[in-house]
Each structure stands twice: as structure tokens, then as C-alpha cells.
Design a protein around this motif. Structure first.
Motif, PDB file in Angstrom:
ATOM      1  N   ASP A  37      90.599  82.759  21.272  1.00  0.00           N
ATOM      2  CA  ASP A  37      91.602  83.457  21.083  1.00  0.00           C
ATOM      3  C   ASP A  37      92.026  84.783  20.012  1.00  0.00           C
ATOM      4  N   ILE A  38      91.755  84.016  18.854  1.00  0.00           N
ATOM      5  CA  ILE A  38      91.131  85.368  17.947  1.00  0.00           C
ATOM      6  C   ILE A  38      90.853  86.601  18.028  1.00  0.00           C
ATOM      7  N   ALA A  39      89.439  85.884  18.526  1.00  0.00           N
ATOM      8  CA  ALA A  39      88.157  87.083  19.184  1.00  0.00           C
ATOM      9  C   ALA A  39      88.823  88.300  20.458  1.00  0.00           C
ATOM     10  N   ALA A  40      89.701  87.998  20.924  1.00  0.00           N
ATOM     11  CA  ALA A  40      90.356  88.428  22.185  1.00  0.00           C
ATOM     12  C   ALA A  40      90.879  89.334  21.401  1.00  0.00           C
ATOM     13  N   ILE A  41      92.157  88.685  20.635  1.00  0.00           N
ATOM     14  CA  ILE A  41      93.147  89.890  20.041  1.00  0.00           C
ATOM     15  C   ILE A  41      92.336  90.479  19.040  1.00  0.00           C
ATOM     16  N   ALA A  42      91.024  90.317  18.637  1.00  0.00           N
ATOM     17  CA  ALA A  42      90.577  91.035  17.587  1.00  0.00           C
ATOM     18  C   ALA A  42      89.909  92.305  18.746  1.00  0.00           C
ATOM     19  N   LEU A  43      89.049  92.174  19.756  1.00  0.00           N
ATOM     20  CA  LEU A  43      88.473  93.096  20.618  1.00  0.00           C
ATOM     21  C   LEU A  43      89.310  94.132  20.558  1.00  0.00           C
ATOM     22  N   ASN A  44      90.788  93.390  21.118  1.00  0.00           N
ATOM     23  CA  ASN A  44      91.919  94.445  22.356  1.00  0.00           C
ATOM     24  C   ASN A  44      92.340  95.064  21.513  1.00  0.00           C
ATOM     25  N   ASN A  45      92.229  95.474  19.868  1.00  0.00           N
ATOM     26  CA  ASN A  45      93.049  96.065  19.279  1.00  0.00           C
ATOM     27  C   ASN A  45      91.607  97.385  18.408  1.00  0.00           C
ATOM     28  N   LEU A  46      90.829  96.920  18.713  1.00  0.00           N
ATOM     29  CA  LEU A  46      88.790  97.483  17.899  1.00  0.00           C
ATOM     30  C   LEU A  46      89.056  98.788  19.098  1.00  0.00           C
ATOM     31  N   PRO A  47      88.286  99.767  18.590  1.00  0.00           N
ATOM     32  CA  PRO A  47      87.789 100.491  20.140  1.00  0.00           C
ATOM     33  C   PRO A  47      86.314 100.017  20.635  1.00  0.00           C
ATOM     34  N   PRO A  48      85.916  99.644  21.459  1.00  0.00           N
ATOM     35  CA  PRO A  48      84.811  99.051  22.095  1.00  0.00           C
ATOM     36  C   PRO A  48      83.881  99.873  21.965  1.00  0.00           C
ATOM     37  N   LYS A  49      82.063  99.613  21.763  1.00  0.00           N
ATOM     38  CA  LYS A  49      81.661 100.009  21.297  1.00  0.00           C
ATOM     39  C   LYS A  49      80.240  99.845  22.533  1.00  0.00           C
ATOM     40  N   TYR A  50      80.674 100.281  23.553  1.00  0.00           N
ATOM     41  CA  TYR A  50      79.875  99.908  24.729  1.00  0.00           C
ATOM     42  C   TYR A  50      78.296 100.615  24.276  1.00  0.00           C
ATOM     43  N   VAL A  51      77.011  99.967  25.354  1.00  0.00           N
ATOM     44  CA  VAL A  51      75.556 100.142  25.269  1.00  0.00           C
ATOM     45  C   VAL A  51      75.547  99.456  26.256  1.00  0.00           C
ATOM     46  N   VAL A  52      74.413 100.379  26.683  1.00  0.00           N
ATOM     47  CA  VAL A  52      73.406 100.188  27.684  1.00  0.00           C
ATOM     48  C   VAL A  52      71.954  99.736  27.268  1.00  0.00           C
ATOM     49  N   THR A  53      71.376 100.989  26.672  1.00  0.00           N
ATOM     50  CA  THR A  53      70.043 101.309  26.627  1.00  0.00           C
ATOM     51  C   THR A  53      70.120 100.655  25.082  1.00  0.00           C
ATOM     52  N   GLU A  54      68.171 100.254  24.935  1.00  0.00           N
ATOM     53  CA  GLU A  54      67.348  99.562  23.875  1.00  0.00           C
ATOM     54  C   GLU A  54      68.418 101.045  22.770  1.00  0.00           C
ATOM     55  N   SER A  55      68.447 102.009  23.354  1.00  0.00           N
ATOM     56  CA  SER A  55      68.602 103.365  21.451  1.00  0.00           C
ATOM     57  C   SER A  55      69.907 103.457  21.536  1.00  0.00           C
ATOM     58  N   GLY A  56      70.467 103.095  22.473  1.00  0.00           N
ATOM     59  CA  GLY A  56      71.975 103.194  22.570  1.00  0.00           C
ATOM     60  C   GLY A  56      72.370 101.685  21.502  1.00  0.00           C
ATOM     61  N   GLU A  57      71.820 100.252  21.658  1.00  0.00           N
ATOM     62  CA  GLU A  57      71.832  99.434  20.659  1.00  0.00           C
ATOM     63  C   GLU A  57      71.609  99.632  20.272  1.00  0.00           C
ATOM     64  N   VAL A  58      70.329 100.417  19.316  1.00  0.00           N
ATOM     65  CA  VAL A  58      69.881 100.652  17.742  1.00  0.00           C
ATOM     66  C   VAL A  58      71.437 101.532  17.304  1.00  0.00           C
ATOM     67  N   PHE A  59      71.427 102.476  18.078  1.00  0.00           N
ATOM     68  CA  PHE A  59      72.860 103.841  16.986  1.00  0.00           C
ATOM     69  C   PHE A  59      73.477 102.565  16.751  1.00  0.00           C
TER      70      PHE A  59
END
Length: 91
Positions: A37-59
């Protein structure tokens, strides 16, 4: 054939990496339901940081090193802890 691609919100990793320490620090309930519940509430109020590639994950991981980025996550988790503490959904 190339590597299988996966879409992931890296912010989930950030929140879960900080969650246990902050719950312990605030002496909040650490049951699985409250944690999620805590994680869901916090994540709903934070900007998402989506990654697809390994280089995106590094960024995305370099962003975690940014003090303001980490501070924002901590602030939202602390707010979420108070919300869940005042409205628990566990037995």
C-alpha cells in the motif's frame, strides 16, 4: 534474434530499495499489505522512470544518484507511510 525487450518502471526499484529502512525508521507496520500500500501510494505520486534497453537502465540508475531524485522518493514514501498508518487495510 535480439534480446527480449522488457518495459519496466525503474521507480519501483527506487521505492522498494528505500522502503524497508523508512518503515523501520518510522516504526510503521511492516506487513506485506502495508508495504505494498505504501509503495503504491508513493509510486502514484512520483514521476515514472520507464526503461526498455540496458542503456536506458544505466541512465535511470544514474538518476538515482541525483540527491533531489532520491529526496523526492523519500518524501513521497514518508507521506505514504502516514496515510497507511492512519488507514491500514491489514487484519
Amino acid at each position: 534474434m535480439g534480446k527480449k525487450l522488457c518495459l519496466k518502471n525503474y521507480m519501483e526499484d527506487v521505492v522498494f530499495s528505500l522502503l524497508d529502512g523508512l518503515i523501520k525508521e518510522k516504526n510503521a507496520c511492516a506487513c506485506e499489505r502495508c508495504k505494498y500500500d505504501i509503495a503504491a501510494i508513493a509510486l502514484n505520486n512520483l514521476p515514472p522512470k520507464y526503461v526498455v534497453t540496458e542503456s536506458g537502465e544505466v541512465f535511470a540508475k544514474t538518476q538515482l544518484l541525483n540527491q533531489q531524485f532520491r529526496t523526492n522518493a523519500v518524501v513521497e514514501i514518508l507521506k505514504a507511510i502516514e496515510i497507511v498508518r492512519n488507514n491500514p487495510h491489514h487484519c
